[in-house]
Design an enzyme around this catalytic site. Sequence first.
Site, mmCIF file in Angstrom:
data_model
loop_
_atom_site.group_PDB
_atom_site.id
_atom_site.type_symbol
_atom_site.label_atom_id
_atom_site.label_comp_id
_atom_site.label_asym_id
_atom_site.label_seq_id
_atom_site.Cartn_x
_atom_site.Cartn_y
_atom_site.Cartn_z
ATOM 1 N N ALA A 125 18.264 18.491 31.248
ATOM 2 C CA ALA A 125 19.499 19.129 31.710
ATOM 3 C C ALA A 125 20.700 18.743 30.850
ATOM 4 O O ALA A 125 21.454 19.600 30.381
ATOM 5 C CB ALA A 125 19.748 18.745 33.173
ATOM 6 N N LYS B 265 27.092 3.486 38.994
ATOM 7 C CA LYS B 265 27.422 4.612 39.900
ATOM 8 C C LYS B 265 26.161 5.297 40.408
ATOM 9 O O LYS B 265 26.147 5.833 41.519
ATOM 10 C CB LYS B 265 28.382 5.591 39.216
ATOM 11 C CG LYS B 265 27.827 6.333 37.992
ATOM 12 C CD LYS B 265 27.192 7.651 38.321
ATOM 13 C CE LYS B 265 26.524 8.287 37.120
ATOM 14 N NZ LYS B 265 25.822 9.537 37.431
ATOM 15 N N ARG C 142 21.405 14.057 41.280
ATOM 16 C CA ARG C 142 20.021 13.711 41.590
ATOM 17 C C ARG C 142 19.952 12.367 42.316
ATOM 18 O O ARG C 142 19.126 12.157 43.202
ATOM 19 C CB ARG C 142 19.147 13.654 40.320
ATOM 20 C CG ARG C 142 18.793 14.986 39.704
ATOM 21 C CD ARG C 142 19.796 15.493 38.706
ATOM 22 N NE ARG C 142 20.257 14.543 37.738
ATOM 23 C CZ ARG C 142 19.795 14.460 36.472
ATOM 24 N NH1 ARG C 142 18.862 15.275 36.065
ATOM 25 N NH2 ARG C 142 20.306 13.582 35.624
ATOM 26 N N GLU D 146 18.330 8.080 37.514
ATOM 27 C CA GLU D 146 18.317 6.820 36.771
ATOM 28 C C GLU D 146 18.545 5.602 37.666
ATOM 29 O O GLU D 146 18.110 4.500 37.361
ATOM 30 C CB GLU D 146 19.384 6.837 35.678
ATOM 31 C CG GLU D 146 19.114 7.800 34.526
ATOM 32 C CD GLU D 146 18.191 7.210 33.457
ATOM 33 O OE1 GLU D 146 17.292 6.405 33.795
ATOM 34 O OE2 GLU D 146 18.369 7.570 32.286
HETATM 35 N N1 LIG Z 1 22.041 15.882 34.194
HETATM 36 C C1 LIG Z 1 23.296 15.467 34.152
HETATM 37 O O1 LIG Z 1 24.157 16.097 34.774
HETATM 38 C C2 LIG Z 1 23.672 14.257 33.346
HETATM 39 C C3 LIG Z 1 25.010 14.082 33.026
HETATM 40 C C4 LIG Z 1 25.388 12.953 32.320
HETATM 41 C C5 LIG Z 1 24.439 12.027 31.923
HETATM 42 N N2 LIG Z 1 23.140 12.232 32.235
HETATM 43 C C6 LIG Z 1 22.189 11.229 31.762
HETATM 44 O O2 LIG Z 1 21.451 11.783 30.672
HETATM 45 C C7 LIG Z 1 20.145 11.230 30.648
HETATM 46 C C8 LIG Z 1 19.128 12.362 30.640
HETATM 47 O O3 LIG Z 1 19.311 13.070 31.849
HETATM 48 P P1 LIG Z 1 18.861 14.589 32.035
HETATM 49 O O4 LIG Z 1 19.690 15.133 33.129
HETATM 50 O O5 LIG Z 1 18.844 15.336 30.764
HETATM 51 O O6 LIG Z 1 17.384 14.335 32.570
HETATM 52 P P2 LIG Z 1 16.213 15.381 32.758
HETATM 53 O O7 LIG Z 1 15.276 14.758 33.716
HETATM 54 O O8 LIG Z 1 16.746 16.750 33.018
HETATM 55 O O9 LIG Z 1 15.563 15.443 31.310
HETATM 56 C C9 LIG Z 1 15.074 14.303 30.656
HETATM 57 C C10 LIG Z 1 14.476 14.769 29.343
HETATM 58 O O10 LIG Z 1 13.982 13.635 28.642
HETATM 59 C C11 LIG Z 1 12.699 13.955 28.169
HETATM 60 N N3 LIG Z 1 11.908 12.746 28.024
HETATM 61 C C12 LIG Z 1 11.412 11.961 29.005
HETATM 62 N N4 LIG Z 1 10.698 10.971 28.464
HETATM 63 C C13 LIG Z 1 10.750 11.127 27.130
HETATM 64 C C14 LIG Z 1 10.192 10.425 26.047
HETATM 65 N N5 LIG Z 1 9.443 9.351 26.225
HETATM 66 N N6 LIG Z 1 10.445 10.875 24.809
HETATM 67 C C15 LIG Z 1 11.189 11.944 24.628
HETATM 68 N N7 LIG Z 1 11.750 12.668 25.603
HETATM 69 C C16 LIG Z 1 11.522 12.259 26.856
HETATM 70 C C17 LIG Z 1 12.101 14.892 29.208
HETATM 71 O O11 LIG Z 1 11.064 15.654 28.649
HETATM 72 C C18 LIG Z 1 13.308 15.735 29.551
HETATM 73 O O12 LIG Z 1 13.444 16.818 28.664
HETATM 74 C C19 LIG Z 1 20.038 10.316 31.869
HETATM 75 O O13 LIG Z 1 20.303 9.004 31.473
HETATM 76 C C20 LIG Z 1 21.151 10.821 32.777
HETATM 77 O O14 LIG Z 1 21.649 9.795 33.619
HETATM 78 C C21 LIG Z 1 22.728 13.329 32.921
HETATM 79 O O1 LIG Z 2 22.530 13.969 38.724
HETATM 80 P P1 LIG Z 2 22.910 12.537 38.476
HETATM 81 O O2 LIG Z 2 22.970 11.718 39.713
HETATM 82 O O3 LIG Z 2 22.052 11.932 37.392
HETATM 83 O O4 LIG Z 2 24.399 12.545 37.897
HETATM 84 C C1 LIG Z 2 24.697 13.318 36.785
HETATM 85 C C2 LIG Z 2 25.868 12.760 36.014
HETATM 86 O O5 LIG Z 2 25.609 11.454 35.582
HETATM 87 C C3 LIG Z 2 27.167 12.827 36.769
HETATM 88 O O6 LIG Z 2 28.201 12.349 35.950
#
Ligand SMILES: NC(=O)c1ccc[n+]([C@@H]2O[C@H](COP(=O)([O-])OP(=O)(O)OC[C@H]3O[C@@H](n4cnc5c(N)ncnc54)[C@H](O)[C@@H]3O)[C@@H](O)[C@H]2O)c1
Ligand SMILES: O=P(O)(O)OC[C@H](O)CO
EC number: 1.1.1.94
Length: 331
Positions: A24, A191, A255, A281
């Site tokens: 995402a 957080k 999430r 996370e």
């Molecule tokens: N979704 C949000 O709104 C958001 C916003 C800010 C920060 N984050 C942070 O960004 C990070 C990723 O979150 P996300 O929302 O993209 O998660 P997600 O679950 O949507 O996607 C995670 C991605 O990582 C990949 N992945 C998992 N294991 C892997 C590996 N060993 N090697 C390579 N790729 C791998 C998965 O295939 C997937 O595409 C997290 O730390 C999250 O806290 C997310």
């Molecule tokens: O969906 P969460 O809980 O991983 O939160 C997403 C972002 O980290 C919000 O800033």
Amino acid sequence: MPVGATSGTADAMNRHILVMGAGAWGSALALHMHRTGARVQVWARNPASRLPSGAMPRLPDWPLPADVTVSDTIPAKPDLILVVVPVQHLASVLPLLPQGVPAILCCKGVERASQTFPLDVMARVRPECPGAVLSGPNFAHEIAAGLPAAAVVAAPRMEQALTWAAAVSSPTFRLYASDDCTGVQLGGAAKNVIAIAAGTAMGAGLGENARAALITRGLAETGRLAAALGGQPATLAGLAGMGDLVLTCTGVASRNYQMGLALGRGAGAEDAAAALPGVAEGVTTASALLGLARAHGVAVPIIETVSDFLAKTLTLEEARSRLLDRPLKAE
Ligand SMILES: NC(=O)c1ccc[n+]([C@@H]2O[C@H](COP(=O)([O-])OP(=O)(O)OC[C@H]3O[C@@H](n4cnc5c(N)ncnc54)[C@H](O)[C@@H]3O)[C@@H](O)[C@H]2O)c1
Ligand SMILES: O=P(O)(O)OC[C@H](O)CO
């Protein structure tokens, strides 16, 4: 070309950005960087999961532009890399980074095995790579939609942070700079744990007052931990601290909050995690942060309660009592 070129300038149009991770947040950041005029390439472990039509089996549900390539190849020399994989997988992805290219780590949490933050993982695995972190109140789907938002880019030197903040900023996504890497990373990690507590309280019907108390006291214990770890407590009053804490503890799209809601309604941890549209996370970070706090002699009652509750050494009722039965003290 300069990494910090302002969006919309000729330099920005020519930049080559590599986004590592197609979940995402990686997809949203790829779309955002594409809007700044940069040439964007996405690396995915399994590119087939990101279909040309933009259809994905789960989140994200927005298509990427046709000229954003998604593959499992790594270009030799992009101008900037955004690393967007979950923290527990960061160490396995960092060896793929091309030599000498600055990388901004966009994940939030603490690596469980080492009890360290993303930039520490980078220093361990790729000590020669220049690195920064990006953190703040940002739901991926809102950034993908181009809605206004702000966040922080932190690097060991303010000059680097300013350069990389400019490299990611756009008229709708405003990046502030910080040299408090510890405070910014701690804010993003804590957080998620506190959002699990807030969601659990709401799911269990404990009410809005309880959630407000968890947010406020959660910020207090995060500030204490920041000071003990060498961060600046003032950072926790900013976007990467209070900003993200409020969003994640109140935004139903979170999430981590959803994980808590399910737990509060009586679901088991495994079922609750499996039902989420992506990684929470806070689940793995809770015990890692607790370990870090204990090593520094800092009391973190909310993080400790979430960690014990997730480890099933505490029932929901015991978790509630443990937080309410603490000795009274000055705020
Ligand atoms: N979704 C949000 O709104 C958001 C916003 C800010 C920060 N984050 C942070 O960004 C990070 C990723 O979150 P996300 O929302 O993209 O998660 P997600 O679950 O949507 O996607 C995670 C991605 O990582 C990949 N992945 C998992 N294991 C892997 C590996 N060993 N090697 C390579 N790729 C791998 C998965 O295939 C997937 O595409 C997290 O730390 C999250 O806290 C997310
Ligand atoms: O969906 P969460 O809980 O991983 O939160 C997403 C972002 O980290 C919000 O800033």
